[in-house]
Every structure is written in structure tokens, then in C-alpha cells.
Scaffold this motif. Structure first.
Motif, PDB file in Angstrom:
ATOM      1  N   LEU A   5       0.691  -1.062   0.108  1.00 45.14           N
ATOM      2  CA  LEU A   5       0.132  -0.189   0.087  1.00 45.14           C
ATOM      3  C   LEU A   5       0.851   1.074   0.188  1.00 45.14           C
ATOM      4  N   GLN A   6       0.537   2.167  -0.822  1.00 51.20           N
ATOM      5  CA  GLN A   6       1.239   3.448  -0.986  1.00 51.20           C
ATOM      6  C   GLN A   6       0.630   4.334   0.189  1.00 51.20           C
ATOM      7  N   PRO A   7       1.556   5.159   0.763  1.00 53.18           N
ATOM      8  CA  PRO A   7       0.913   6.219   1.786  1.00 53.18           C
ATOM      9  C   PRO A   7      -0.035   7.063   1.099  1.00 53.18           C
ATOM     10  N   GLY A   8      -1.262   7.510   1.759  1.00 58.67           N
ATOM     11  CA  GLY A   8      -2.167   8.477   1.072  1.00 58.67           C
ATOM     12  C   GLY A   8      -3.493   8.037   1.434  1.00 58.67           C
ATOM     13  N   THR A   9      -4.368   8.817   1.204  1.00 61.37           N
ATOM     14  CA  THR A   9      -5.822   8.384   1.110  1.00 61.37           C
ATOM     15  C   THR A   9      -6.707   7.481   0.132  1.00 61.37           C
ATOM     16  N   TRP A  10      -6.982   6.661   0.432  1.00 58.11           N
ATOM     17  CA  TRP A  10      -7.503   5.508  -0.345  1.00 58.11           C
ATOM     18  C   TRP A  10      -9.116   5.613  -0.268  1.00 58.11           C
ATOM     19  N   ARG A  11      -9.894   5.816  -1.386  1.00 61.19           N
ATOM     20  CA  ARG A  11     -11.509   5.640  -1.116  1.00 61.19           C
ATOM     21  C   ARG A  11     -11.685   4.536  -1.824  1.00 61.19           C
ATOM     22  N   ILE A  12     -13.114   3.968  -0.990  1.00 58.73           N
ATOM     23  CA  ILE A  12     -13.470   2.842  -1.611  1.00 58.73           C
ATOM     24  C   ILE A  12     -14.348   2.916  -2.832  1.00 58.73           C
ATOM     25  N   ASP A  13     -14.087   1.958  -3.921  1.00 64.32           N
ATOM     26  CA  ASP A  13     -15.038   1.944  -5.012  1.00 64.32           C
ATOM     27  C   ASP A  13     -16.214   1.142  -4.829  1.00 64.32           C
ATOM     28  N   THR A  14     -17.269   1.620  -4.665  1.00 66.15           N
ATOM     29  CA  THR A  14     -18.430   0.909  -4.376  1.00 66.15           C
ATOM     30  C   THR A  14     -18.970   0.130  -5.353  1.00 66.15           C
ATOM     31  N   ALA A  15     -18.659   0.621  -6.772  1.00 69.90           N
ATOM     32  CA  ALA A  15     -19.026  -0.103  -8.003  1.00 69.90           C
ATOM     33  C   ALA A  15     -18.411  -1.663  -7.927  1.00 69.90           C
ATOM     34  N   ARG A  16     -17.158  -1.774  -7.400  1.00 71.33           N
ATOM     35  CA  ARG A  16     -16.601  -2.847  -7.234  1.00 71.33           C
ATOM     36  C   ARG A  16     -16.410  -3.440  -5.879  1.00 71.33           C
ATOM     37  N   SER A  17     -17.114  -3.352  -5.114  1.00 71.29           N
ATOM     38  CA  SER A  17     -17.105  -3.672  -3.647  1.00 71.29           C
ATOM     39  C   SER A  17     -18.620  -4.236  -3.340  1.00 71.29           C
ATOM     40  N   VAL A  18     -18.476  -5.075  -2.155  1.00 70.98           N
ATOM     41  CA  VAL A  18     -19.754  -5.558  -1.631  1.00 70.98           C
ATOM     42  C   VAL A  18     -19.822  -5.408  -0.190  1.00 70.98           C
ATOM     43  N   LEU A  19     -20.855  -4.963   0.454  1.00 73.19           N
ATOM     44  CA  LEU A  19     -21.019  -4.975   1.918  1.00 73.19           C
ATOM     45  C   LEU A  19     -22.521  -5.823   2.087  1.00 73.19           C
ATOM     46  N   TYR A  66     -22.838   3.059   0.756  1.00 74.50           N
ATOM     47  CA  TYR A  66     -21.699   3.026   1.883  1.00 74.50           C
ATOM     48  C   TYR A  66     -20.657   4.053   1.383  1.00 74.50           C
ATOM     49  N   ASP A  67     -19.902   4.435   2.342  1.00 75.11           N
ATOM     50  CA  ASP A  67     -18.769   5.007   1.851  1.00 75.11           C
ATOM     51  C   ASP A  67     -17.636   4.695   2.734  1.00 75.11           C
ATOM     52  N   THR A  79     -18.995   4.564   6.719  1.00 80.04           N
ATOM     53  CA  THR A  79     -20.495   4.989   6.922  1.00 80.04           C
ATOM     54  C   THR A  79     -21.186   4.229   5.981  1.00 80.04           C
ATOM     55  N   VAL A  80     -22.538   3.772   6.533  1.00 76.55           N
ATOM     56  CA  VAL A  80     -23.296   2.936   5.706  1.00 76.55           C
ATOM     57  C   VAL A  80     -24.768   3.482   5.937  1.00 76.55           C
TER      58      VAL A  80
END
Length: 180
Positions: free
Chosen positions: A6-20, A39-40, A57-58
Motif C-alpha cells: 500500500l502506498q501512503p495516502g488516502t484511499w477511497r472505496i470503489d462501491t461499484a466494485r465492492s460488496v457489503l 456506503y462509503d 459509513t453505511v
């Protein structure tokens, strides 16, 4: 090309490619499965990835069990009470190793009740997408008690057992993109 760390920084979830997703025993003989549609999540990675943190958050009203009547009931005051508690939150407190994988400790707030949870975390690696963005994949699993979060409906069955079990399994497949 695959980057392994993992590279340092801010990573944002890709909800189109994720499942909760979640599952719960129903009437002691089967499982009801569902997912949340909105969700985010943000993953903050410092120089030492073991010091990373996650905030998520959900939107509770985005529950989907493929049964509209059941979903409406679960959103009601007698269950999740989304009118009063429309959003759930997770905030990590630490990451620790467990064999080849990890545990993400944190606090989950559902229906106004905050409890510690342990997510068994599998890091699936980092790769560069054809568009040039770095992407990281994770799988996380946990089990929670709905009654500990104030979802304490009692629906006993005549022959013993309950209509909806107390233990809820949560499964997350998450793909994050490094914000550049």
C-alpha cells in the motif's frame, strides 16, 4: 504490473466494485442474505501501513434482502429505526497481524449503540489499473450480536428457537483507489 504494498495516502472505496453483505439465520433452518447498496469508506495509509486507519459509513435505509416487504420492516422503528438512526459508522482503532492475515479492530455504531468489533482482514494486494490508478483489494469478515446494538426484537417460535437469530455474519469485499 502489480505493486505489492500500500502506498501512503488516502484511499477511497470503489462501491461499484465492492460488496457489503450480511447473513442471518431465519427460523432456525435457513439463512437470509442481504447487502447494503450505499456506503462509503476511506482508508488512510501513513508510511507504516500497520498504522493505517479506516472510517466508513453505511446508509441504513439502503438494505436490500431482495424482499421489499422484509426490507421495509427492517427499516422500521421496531428494528433498525432508520428514521432516527439513518447512518451507521465504523472507525478503526488498530491493525494487528494474525498469521498471514490481519485483524482490524474498531468501533461500530448501529442504532445509536457503539460496540467494539474485530474484522478478520485479508489483504489481496495492490495493482495499477489500465487507467493508471492504484487499486487495493481487501476481504473482511466478522460476526456481531444484533441485540448488543439495540436490535433486540424477540420473535420466539412455538417449537423453540427464534424467527431471526441474534448473530449476524458480515462479509465485505472492498476495492480501494488511491486518491492522487
Amino acid at each position: 504490473m502489480s505493486d505489492q504494498q500500500l502506498q501512503p495516502g488516502t484511499w477511497r472505496i470503489d462501491t461499484a466494485r465492492s460488496v457489503l453483505a450480511f447473513s442471518v439465520r431465519h427460523m432456525m433452518v435457513s439463512r437470509v442474505r442481504g447487502r447494503f447498496e450505499r456506503y462509503d469508506a476511506e482508508l488512510t495509509v501513513p508510511e507504516d501501513p500497520m498504522q493505517s486507519s479506516v472510517r466508513a459509513t453505511v446508509d441504513a435505509d439502503s438494505i436490500n434482502t431482495d424482499n421489499e416487504q422484509r426490507d421495509d420492516y427492517v427499516r422500521s422503528a421496531g428494528f433498525f429505526d432508520i428514521a432516527t438512526h439513518p447512518q451507521w459508522r465504523f472507525e478503526s482503532s488498530r491493525i494487528r497481524t494474525l498469521g498471514d492475515n490481519f485483524v482490524l479492530d474498531g468501533n461500530l455504531t448501529v442504532k445509536g449503540n457503539t460496540r467494539p468489533v474485530e474484522l478478520r482482514l485479508e489483504f489481496n494486494g495492490v495493482t495499477r489499473a489500465p487507467c493508471g490508478l492504484l487499486r487495493a483489494g481487501f476481504r473482511a469478515d466478522t460476526e456481531i450480536s444484533r441485540s448488543e446494538f439495540g436490535v433486540d426484537i424477540e420473535m420466539p417460535m412455538d417449537g423453540g428457537g427464534v424467527v431471526v437469530a441474534d448473530r449476524i455474519r458480515i462479509n465485505i469485499d472492498a476495492e480501494f483507489t488511491l486518491e492522487e
